[in-house]
Scaffold this motif. Structure first.
Motif, PDB file in Angstrom:
ATOM      1  N   GLY A   1       0.827  -1.276   0.001  1.00 53.42           N
ATOM      2  CA  GLY A   1       0.140   0.209  -0.064  1.00 53.42           C
ATOM      3  C   GLY A   1       0.933   1.105   0.266  1.00 53.42           C
ATOM      4  O   GLY A   1       0.313   2.495  -0.350  1.00 53.42           O
ATOM      5  N   SER A   2       2.021   1.020  -0.007  1.00 53.21           N
ATOM      6  CA  SER A   2       3.045   2.467   0.115  1.00 53.21           C
ATOM      7  C   SER A   2       3.129   2.715  -1.493  1.00 53.21           C
ATOM      8  O   SER A   2       2.974   2.050  -2.534  1.00 53.21           O
ATOM      9  CB  SER A   2       4.289   2.159   0.803  1.00 53.21           C
ATOM     10  OG  SER A   2       5.062   1.105   0.021  1.00 53.21           O
TER      11      SER A   2
ATOM     12  N   VAL B   1       0.515   8.609   3.124  1.00 46.29           N
ATOM     13  CA  VAL B   1       0.958   7.269   2.737  1.00 46.29           C
ATOM     14  C   VAL B   1       2.521   7.360   2.600  1.00 46.29           C
ATOM     15  O   VAL B   1       3.066   8.057   2.124  1.00 46.29           O
ATOM     16  CB  VAL B   1       0.443   6.807   1.446  1.00 46.29           C
ATOM     17  CG1 VAL B   1       0.923   5.620   0.915  1.00 46.29           C
ATOM     18  CG2 VAL B   1      -1.248   6.896   1.348  1.00 46.29           C
TER      19      VAL B   1
ATOM     20  N   THR C   1       6.874  10.555   4.346  1.00 46.98           N
ATOM     21  CA  THR C   1       5.410  10.603   4.520  1.00 46.98           C
ATOM     22  C   THR C   1       5.093  11.933   4.389  1.00 46.98           C
ATOM     23  O   THR C   1       5.377  12.727   5.061  1.00 46.98           O
ATOM     24  CB  THR C   1       4.733   9.797   5.576  1.00 46.98           C
ATOM     25  OG1 THR C   1       5.289   8.392   5.629  1.00 46.98           O
ATOM     26  CG2 THR C   1       3.300   9.831   5.721  1.00 46.98           C
TER      27      THR C   1
ATOM     28  N   ALA D   1      -5.420  11.235  -0.326  1.00 46.81           N
ATOM     29  CA  ALA D   1      -5.425  10.011  -0.502  1.00 46.81           C
ATOM     30  C   ALA D   1      -6.617   9.473  -1.173  1.00 46.81           C
ATOM     31  O   ALA D   1      -6.754   8.614  -2.034  1.00 46.81           O
ATOM     32  CB  ALA D   1      -5.082   9.029   0.527  1.00 46.81           C
TER      33      ALA D   1
END
Length: 160
Positions: free
Chosen positions: A52-53, A76, A113, A144
């Protein structure tokens, strides 16, 4: 005895750091970046890893970053991976703690991040030739919810 101990420490330290460098060093052939692999043109930009990064791949070359604009999601974890095609370059993302050198023959990795959305400039901060002053890129940080996670590449979100 002290001299023997000091020489022993020097030899041990030299061998140890020679076999186990203090950082993760990745080498790459700078002359063939465009021919394929991780830094081929089709792989540049932002992609989402299986965890998910976000992973951003950029090539630094005289006198441009390719791509010249990358889009990343806010909140993220982002891994920036850069390679130089020709000369020593630097990159920093203004307003953040991301700041590194891009050395030919090596992959530069930075982790961050971005807390909030917005636009950031990414200039080259190592003199790389007569066109150095024009070597800028943009990092667009989007919410996001607006980031296309379902798409393998984030080229759907533009910097324009």
């Amino acid at each position: 005895a002290c001299i023997v101990v000091l020489l022993g420490v020097i030899v041990f330290t030299s061998v140890h750091w020679g076999l186990h460098p203090p950082s993760r060093v990745e080498t790459i052939d700078s002359t063939s970046l465009h021919k394929g692999g991780e830094f081929s043109e089709a792989n540049l930009g932002t992609s989402i890893a299986t965890d998910g990064s976000a992973v951003v791949r950029v090539v630094a070359q005289q006198y441009a970053f390719v791509p010249s604009c990358v889009v990343v999601p806010a909140g993220v974890p982002v891994t920036m991976r850069l390679a130089s095609a020709d000369a020593l370059h630097g990159f920093l993302i203004q307003g953040t703690n991301v700041n590194a050198m891009v050395v030919p023959g090596y992959v530069t990795t930075a982790h961050t991040t971005f807390a909030e959305s917005g636009d950031r400039l990414m200039p080259c901060h190592e003199f790389c030739g007569v066109g150095h002053q024009a070597m800028w890129a943009h990092v667009r940080i989007v919410d996001a919810k607006q980031f296309p996670f379902e798409d393998a590449k984030a080229k759907a979100v533009s910097c324009g």
